[in-house]
Design a protein around this motif. Structure first.
Motif, short mmCIF file in Angstrom:
data_model
loop_
_atom_site.label_atom_id
_atom_site.label_comp_id
_atom_site.label_asym_id
_atom_site.label_seq_id
_atom_site.Cartn_x
_atom_site.Cartn_y
_atom_site.Cartn_z
N ILE A 1 0.83 -1.20 0.00
CA ILE A 1 0.00 0.00 0.00
C ILE A 1 0.87 1.26 0.00
O ILE A 1 0.57 2.24 -0.70
CB ILE A 1 -0.95 -0.01 1.21
CG1 ILE A 1 -1.96 -1.15 1.09
CG2 ILE A 1 -1.68 1.32 1.36
CD1 ILE A 1 -2.81 -1.36 2.32
N GLY A 2 1.96 1.23 0.76
CA GLY A 2 2.88 2.38 0.77
C GLY A 2 3.49 2.63 -0.60
O GLY A 2 3.62 3.79 -1.02
N LEU A 3 3.85 1.58 -1.32
CA LEU A 3 4.41 1.73 -2.66
C LEU A 3 3.36 2.26 -3.64
O LEU A 3 3.68 2.99 -4.58
CB LEU A 3 4.97 0.40 -3.14
CG LEU A 3 6.22 -0.11 -2.41
CD1 LEU A 3 6.59 -1.51 -2.88
CD2 LEU A 3 7.39 0.85 -2.62
N MET A 4 2.10 1.88 -3.44
CA MET A 4 1.03 2.41 -4.28
C MET A 4 0.91 3.93 -4.12
O MET A 4 0.81 4.67 -5.10
CB MET A 4 -0.31 1.75 -3.91
CG MET A 4 -0.57 0.44 -4.62
SD MET A 4 -2.27 -0.09 -4.32
CE MET A 4 -2.39 -1.40 -5.52
N TYR B 1 -7.40 5.13 -7.55
CA TYR B 1 -8.64 4.40 -7.29
C TYR B 1 -8.39 3.19 -6.40
O TYR B 1 -9.21 2.86 -5.54
CB TYR B 1 -9.29 3.98 -8.62
CG TYR B 1 -8.66 2.77 -9.28
CD1 TYR B 1 -9.22 1.50 -9.13
CD2 TYR B 1 -7.50 2.88 -10.04
CE1 TYR B 1 -8.65 0.40 -9.73
CE2 TYR B 1 -6.94 1.79 -10.65
CZ TYR B 1 -7.51 0.54 -10.49
OH TYR B 1 -6.94 -0.56 -11.08
N MET B 2 -7.23 2.55 -6.58
CA MET B 2 -6.90 1.40 -5.74
C MET B 2 -6.26 1.83 -4.44
O MET B 2 -6.47 1.20 -3.39
CB MET B 2 -5.98 0.46 -6.50
CG MET B 2 -5.73 -0.87 -5.80
SD MET B 2 -7.24 -1.81 -5.49
CE MET B 2 -7.67 -2.29 -7.15
N SER B 3 -5.49 2.91 -4.44
CA SER B 3 -4.82 3.39 -3.23
C SER B 3 -5.83 3.79 -2.16
O SER B 3 -5.65 3.51 -0.97
CB SER B 3 -3.91 4.57 -3.56
OG SER B 3 -2.94 4.21 -4.50
N LEU B 4 -6.91 4.46 -2.58
CA LEU B 4 -7.94 4.86 -1.62
C LEU B 4 -8.64 3.64 -1.02
O LEU B 4 -9.00 3.63 0.16
CB LEU B 4 -8.95 5.77 -2.30
CG LEU B 4 -8.45 7.17 -2.67
CD1 LEU B 4 -9.46 7.89 -3.54
CD2 LEU B 4 -8.15 7.98 -1.42
N ALA C 1 -0.78 -0.73 -10.62
CA ALA C 1 0.41 0.11 -10.58
C ALA C 1 0.87 0.36 -9.15
O ALA C 1 0.07 0.60 -8.25
CB ALA C 1 0.12 1.44 -11.28
N TYR C 2 2.17 0.29 -8.94
CA TYR C 2 2.80 0.67 -7.68
C TYR C 2 4.25 1.04 -7.99
O TYR C 2 4.77 0.74 -9.07
CB TYR C 2 2.72 -0.45 -6.64
CG TYR C 2 3.57 -1.68 -6.93
CD1 TYR C 2 4.82 -1.83 -6.35
CD2 TYR C 2 3.11 -2.68 -7.79
CE1 TYR C 2 5.60 -2.95 -6.61
CE2 TYR C 2 3.88 -3.80 -8.05
CZ TYR C 2 5.12 -3.93 -7.46
OH TYR C 2 5.89 -5.02 -7.72
#
Length: 386
Positions: free
Chosen positions: A56-59, A77-80, A163-164
């Motif tokens: 999650i941090g890399l995202m 959209y995925m990070s949130l 993506a990250y």
């Protein structure tokens, strides 16, 4: 199958997955060796720190280093969604003792023993239905992950399914599958964790609604009690049961409030960025990603709908008790029983509502407002991008 297992049969399989996923405490005994107890106590950190939290941090790092809104939208959209997951994980870790105590109370308390075949039939039917809801939810969520992961393999370029920030050059045949494998593992773990935490939160609300529904059946049963003494005895038992359920309602609210609040606040932005991302993914150029985005959008709508629906069910069945009490044979009761019924009716005037962080009432109206806000943000984002 014993009665204690029947009471929570819809969530027992989720609890087993949560133990394996470091989201539910393992049972321990005094005879266990210290090494095994230490592993059980720290297993959740060993699993989630290198995979969930790092991924999650890399995202988010990828979103911050993006050059434009379109590139950032591909990951936001995925990070949130993952931020909401972090809130859920920290909440269940912090309140693990309370969650386990509530589950034990629901499963073993003698207050909620089923007393008739009608109650047992209703209970088992609803438990099976809830179980199938989340089988479908889990399969749909995993479908988002694996359809996206399979889709990028047919592209000419070396694209990651999600993506990250990758700290090395991965756009070559040798390094690509390291980045791809970490993305696959990270998304699988986070997806299963998210579904299980949604399942446990919704189950607490679902179980409460069943208890209020069960209470309504027993109030309706007072209509067929002819003896005044028996009527009064049953009424007193119902009043005591109602107080215990109201107390349990407050405990459940404190447990699920942070998770529902984070989901409601972030869902509008998640759905907004998902729609924006869908605008830039062509079905011909990348059909796998397009289908995955449609699945993801449906999962996000379902993820906010389910807690709102089950929270609304708690309110509906608790409110229905007023009509059930009014339809009893109160005209034929003695004065003491009438006084108890009047006092109970006055008590029922205070509505039972699940609140999310003392800001929102969890129900279908907040779901509609969230969807309206998502559309407004989406329209604003399209205008800003132009």
């Amino acid at each position: 199958m014993n009665e204690q297992t029947q009471r929570t049969q819809a969530i027992n399989w989720v609890l087993r997955i949560m133990r394996l996923g470091g989201l539910w405490p393992w049972s321990t005994s005094k005879d266990e060796c210290q090494l095994l107890a230490l592993l059980k106590g720290n297993y959740r950190y060993v699993l989630h720190v290198p995979i969930t939290f790092t991924f999650i941090g890399l995202m988010w790092l990828e979103a911050f280093v993006s050059n434009n809104l379109e590139q950032a939208g591909q990951v936001l959209y995925m990070s949130l969604t993952e931020i909401a997951l972090v809130v859920k994980i920290l909440n269940i870790w912090h309140r693990s003792a309370a969650a386990r105590q509530i589950m034990f109370h629901m499963k073993h308390s003698s207050d909620y023993e089923l007393q008739s075949e009608q109650e047992q039939s209703l209970w088992q039917q609803e438990q099976r239905l809830f179980k199938w809801y989340f089988y479908l939810f889990l399969l749909t969520s995993l479908g988002v992950v694996y359809s996206s992961c399979i889709g990028v393999l047919f592209l000419n370029d070396y694209e990651l399914p999600f993506a990250y920030f990758v700290p090395f050059e991965y756009r070559n045949e040798r390094s690509y599958y390291y980045a791809y494998g970490y993305s696959l593992i990270g998304m699988t773990v986070t997806s299963v964790s998210n579904v299980c935490l949604d399942a446990i939160g919704c189950y607490f609300l679902f179980h409460l609604s069943l208890l209020y529904r069960l209470l309504g059946l027993r109030v309706q049963g007072l209509e067929y009690v002819n003896s005044e003494t028996r009527f009064k005895e049953k009424l007193i038992i119902i009043l005591k049961l109602h107080n215990r359920i109201r107390s349990l309602t407050l405990q459940v609210q404190n447990l699920v409030s942070p998770y529902v609040l984070s989901q409601i606040v972030l869902s509008a932005f998640i759905i907004c960025f998902s729609g924006y991302r869908l605008q830039h993914v062509g079905i011909r150029a990348n059909p796998g990603q397009f289908i995955s985005m449609l699945q993801f959008l449906s999962v996000m709508v379902l993820e906010i709908f389910l807690p709102c629906y089950f929270g609304n069910e708690v309110t509906v069945y608790a409110h229905q008790l007023t009509s059930d009490v009014y339809n009893t044979n109160w005209l034929q009761c003695d004065n003491r029983s009438r006084q108890l019924l009047i006092a109970y009716m006055e008590h029922l005037k205070k509505p039972v509502k699940i609140r999310a962080g003392y800001f929102f009432e969890v129900g279908l109206p907040i779901f509609v407002k969230t969807m309206n806000n998502a559309y407004s943000f989406f329209a604003l984002l399209l205008n800003a991008s132009k």
